[in-house]
Design an enzyme around this catalytic site. Structure first.
Site, PDB file in Angstrom:
ATOM      1  N   ARG A 181     -93.547 -27.683   3.853  1.00 38.45           N
ATOM      2  CA  ARG A 181     -94.038 -29.074   3.885  1.00 38.45           C
ATOM      3  C   ARG A 181     -94.694 -29.511   2.575  1.00 38.45           C
ATOM      4  O   ARG A 181     -95.656 -30.297   2.581  1.00 38.45           O
ATOM      5  CB  ARG A 181     -95.029 -29.292   5.046  1.00 38.45           C
ATOM      6  CG  ARG A 181     -94.465 -29.006   6.414  1.00 38.45           C
ATOM      7  CD  ARG A 181     -93.379 -30.016   6.805  1.00 38.45           C
ATOM      8  NE  ARG A 181     -92.860 -29.677   8.106  1.00 38.45           N
ATOM      9  CZ  ARG A 181     -91.840 -28.828   8.305  1.00 38.45           C
ATOM     10  NH1 ARG A 181     -91.208 -28.276   7.274  1.00 38.45           N
ATOM     11  NH2 ARG A 181     -91.431 -28.557   9.530  1.00 38.45           N
ATOM     12  N   SER A 229     -95.643 -34.322  14.134  1.00 42.13           N
ATOM     13  CA  SER A 229     -96.673 -33.282  14.013  1.00 42.13           C
ATOM     14  C   SER A 229     -97.811 -33.799  13.145  1.00 42.13           C
ATOM     15  O   SER A 229     -97.587 -34.302  12.044  1.00 42.13           O
ATOM     16  CB  SER A 229     -96.084 -32.033  13.359  1.00 42.13           C
ATOM     17  OG  SER A 229     -95.077 -31.489  14.168  1.00 42.13           O
ATOM     18  N   GLU A 299    -100.691 -32.691   8.186  1.00 45.21           N
ATOM     19  CA  GLU A 299     -99.329 -32.971   7.711  1.00 45.21           C
ATOM     20  C   GLU A 299     -99.193 -34.478   7.479  1.00 45.21           C
ATOM     21  O   GLU A 299     -98.419 -34.942   6.657  1.00 45.21           O
ATOM     22  CB  GLU A 299     -98.287 -32.487   8.725  1.00 45.21           C
ATOM     23  CG  GLU A 299     -96.872 -32.644   8.202  1.00 45.21           C
ATOM     24  CD  GLU A 299     -95.796 -32.420   9.242  1.00 45.21           C
ATOM     25  OE1 GLU A 299     -95.480 -31.261   9.523  1.00 45.21           O
ATOM     26  OE2 GLU A 299     -95.263 -33.421   9.763  1.00 45.21           O
TER      27      GLU A 299
HETATM   28  N1  EPU Z   1     -96.895 -24.931  21.873  1.00 45.50           N
HETATM   29  C1  EPU Z   1     -97.902 -24.796  22.788  1.00 45.50           C
HETATM   30  N2  EPU Z   1     -98.523 -25.940  23.228  1.00 45.50           N
HETATM   31  C2  EPU Z   1     -98.190 -27.174  22.781  1.00 45.50           C
HETATM   32  C3  EPU Z   1     -97.159 -27.286  21.842  1.00 45.50           C
HETATM   33  C4  EPU Z   1     -96.510 -26.147  21.387  1.00 45.50           C
HETATM   34  O1  EPU Z   1     -98.256 -23.701  23.201  1.00 45.50           O
HETATM   35  O2  EPU Z   1     -98.806 -28.154  23.212  1.00 45.50           O
HETATM   36  C5  EPU Z   1     -96.184 -23.717  21.426  1.00 45.50           C
HETATM   37  C6  EPU Z   1     -94.721 -23.740  21.871  1.00 45.50           C
HETATM   38  O3  EPU Z   1     -94.594 -23.216  23.165  1.00 45.50           O
HETATM   39  C7  EPU Z   1     -94.036 -22.887  20.834  1.00 45.50           C
HETATM   40  C8  EPU Z   1     -94.876 -23.112  19.569  1.00 45.50           C
HETATM   41  O4  EPU Z   1     -96.117 -23.689  20.000  1.00 45.50           O
HETATM   42  O5  EPU Z   1     -94.150 -21.524  21.174  1.00 45.50           O
HETATM   43  C9  EPU Z   1     -94.169 -24.013  18.547  1.00 45.50           C
HETATM   44  O6  EPU Z   1     -93.932 -25.293  19.134  1.00 45.50           O
HETATM   45  P1  EPU Z   1     -92.589 -26.135  18.857  1.00 45.50           P
HETATM   46  O7  EPU Z   1     -91.402 -25.265  19.138  1.00 45.50           O
HETATM   47  O8  EPU Z   1     -92.720 -27.413  19.584  1.00 45.50           O
HETATM   48  O9  EPU Z   1     -92.561 -26.365  17.306  1.00 45.50           O
HETATM   49  P2  EPU Z   1     -93.684 -26.851  16.288  1.00 45.50           P
HETATM   50  O10 EPU Z   1     -93.957 -25.710  15.362  1.00 45.50           O
HETATM   51  O11 EPU Z   1     -94.855 -27.437  16.989  1.00 45.50           O
HETATM   52  C10 EPU Z   1     -92.100 -27.750  14.418  1.00 45.50           C
HETATM   53  C11 EPU Z   1     -92.183 -28.926  13.471  1.00 45.50           C
HETATM   54  C12 EPU Z   1     -91.639 -30.174  14.164  1.00 45.50           C
HETATM   55  C13 EPU Z   1     -90.195 -29.945  14.587  1.00 45.50           C
HETATM   56  C14 EPU Z   1     -90.172 -28.747  15.528  1.00 45.50           C
HETATM   57  C15 EPU Z   1     -88.763 -28.387  15.963  1.00 45.50           C
HETATM   58  C16 EPU Z   1     -94.185 -28.538  12.096  1.00 45.50           C
HETATM   59  C17 EPU Z   1     -95.616 -28.871  11.847  1.00 45.50           C
HETATM   60  N3  EPU Z   1     -93.591 -29.145  13.144  1.00 45.50           N
HETATM   61  O12 EPU Z   1     -92.950 -28.034  15.514  1.00 45.50           O
HETATM   62  O13 EPU Z   1     -91.617 -31.204  13.179  1.00 45.50           O
HETATM   63  O14 EPU Z   1     -89.676 -31.083  15.236  1.00 45.50           O
HETATM   64  O15 EPU Z   1     -90.745 -27.584  14.858  1.00 45.50           O
HETATM   65  O16 EPU Z   1     -88.134 -27.593  15.070  1.00 45.50           O
HETATM   66  O17 EPU Z   1     -93.595 -27.779  11.314  1.00 45.50           O
HETATM   67  C18 EPU Z   1     -92.860 -33.017  12.303  1.00 45.50           C
HETATM   68  O18 EPU Z   1     -92.907 -32.326  11.263  1.00 45.50           O
HETATM   69  O19 EPU Z   1     -93.364 -34.164  12.385  1.00 45.50           O
HETATM   70  C19 EPU Z   1     -92.181 -32.433  13.450  1.00 45.50           C
HETATM   71  C20 EPU Z   1     -92.151 -33.047  14.618  1.00 45.50           C
END
Ligand code: EPU
Length: 310
Positions: A181, A229, A299
């Site tokens: 990022r 995010s 972010e």
């Molecule tokens: N999780 C929780 N509770 C929550 C949300 C998530 O326990 O309320 C856990 C999930 O179960 C999972 C882990 O956290 O084990 C990661 O969550 P998720 O798969 O939703 O991915 P993320 O890391 O939160 C990232 C990007 C998103 C992108 C998704 C899909 C970042 C900061 N965010 O989210 O990007 O859509 O992966 O690949 O890197 C954005 O940058 O605006 C964005 C939406």
């Protein structure tokens, strides 16, 4: 006459009606929040951008710039932004399929549009962009990503204008110091367009991958007014998981609330202010650091909040 009045006047002489005052930024952000941008210019071509750079260059004062794209990662304070907003349109919003290896997309093109147009042409590699609500310019600047990929992995070259010296450069992706990022591009540098690498594939397969991502988002991320995010994932962990673990889902300040569906999404409900969102971010940062010792990094690009940051 203040300094921005003079700047806006100078720009108006060159670019006429495309210059405006007190632009309502809430019309340009997914949060639909934030105060006025003191002066703004709509720019439809590289030559108009050169004109803006020339005017800025001739200008004695330093003027803060805000490049306004999809506004999907932007939170502007309710008091607004006392600088020049630059809105890219026209040729900046064009996608050209140059070959079966290269798609060229202007800075203002929404990422889902690049993803869908490439897929429809039987070109694979950009499907992941369908899940990211931003535009090409913002995505390059912050190395946006998701679904196991980031823009830096598909970027061949980016064309950039430095607004304060008027220089235009084509940078190979390797020269942009990309990391999670982040890139080395500054807020004075405007992305003009990007050359993205693709490969030939069957249209149906490309479309299936797009549909899977759209479906995943519907199941895992909330709709409504948010900016995706809010915090970057700390190394080896997930901001959403940490906020959830700190028991913060549903926490509210004014009209801003931590999403029950995904804790790293902050929803702006009717009546919310930008300050509500900003204060909720600060509360989250404090609680998560108390519970897990991790200091979350924003972010979201926040503008004009210095007065309440401490
Ligand atoms: N999780 C929780 N509770 C929550 C949300 C998530 O326990 O309320 C856990 C999930 O179960 C999972 C882990 O956290 O084990 C990661 O969550 P998720 O798969 O939703 O991915 P993320 O890391 O939160 C990232 C990007 C998103 C992108 C998704 C899909 C970042 C900061 N965010 O989210 O990007 O859509 O992966 O690949 O890197 C954005 O940058 O605006 C964005 C939406």
């Amino acid at each position: 006459m203040n300094s921005l009045d003079r700047l806006a006047g100078n720009l108006q002489e060159q670019l006429g009606d495309s210059v405006s005052r007190d632009l309502s930024i809430s019309d340009f952000t997914t949060y639909r929040l934030g105060g006025p941008v003191a002066a703004a210019v709509r720019v439809g071509s590289e030559s108009d951008l050169v004109t803006v750079a020339r005017v800025l260059n001739d200008y004695p004062d330093t003027v803060p710039l805000l490049i306004i794209g999809r506004g999907s990662n932007l939170l502007v304070a309710d008091s607004g932004f006392a600088g020049l907003g630059i809105i890219l349109e026209g040729e900046f919003a064009e996608v050209v399929i140059e070959s079966d290896q290269i798609v060229v997309a202007g800075a203002a093109v929404p990422l889902p549009v690049v993803a869908r147009q490439s897929a429809a042409a039987g070109l694979t590699g950009l499907e992941f962009l369908v899940g990211i609500p931003g535009s090409i310019g913002g995505a390059v600047r912050m190395n946006a990503g998701g679904h196991g990929s980031e823009i830096s992995t598909v970027l061949e070259q980016v064309r950039v204008m430095n607004m304060f010296d008027g220089s235009i450069n084509n940078f190979a992706a390797d020269n942009l110091n990309f990391s999670y990022r982040a890139s080395r591009l500054t807020t004075d540098e405007v992305v003009i367009r990007a050359r993205l690498r693709v490969r030939v594939d069957v249209v149906e397969k490309c479309r299936e991958r797009i549909d899977e991502i759209v479906q995943w988002r519907r199941e895992n991320q909330p709709g409504g007014a948010n900016a995706g995010s809010t915090f970057k994932n700390p190394p080896g962990d997930s901001a959403g998981r940490l906020i959830d673990e700190a028991g913060l889902k549903g926490t509210r300040i004014g009209g801003a609330v931590v999403s029950e569906k995904h804790a790293n999404f902050l929803q702006a409900e009717d009546g919310a202010t930008a300050r509500d969102v900003y204060e909720l971010m600060n509360l989250i940062r404090k609680r998560v650091s108390e519970v897990s010792g991790v200091v979350l990094e924003s972010e979201l690009y926040t503008v004009g909040f210095d007065a309440i940051e401490k």
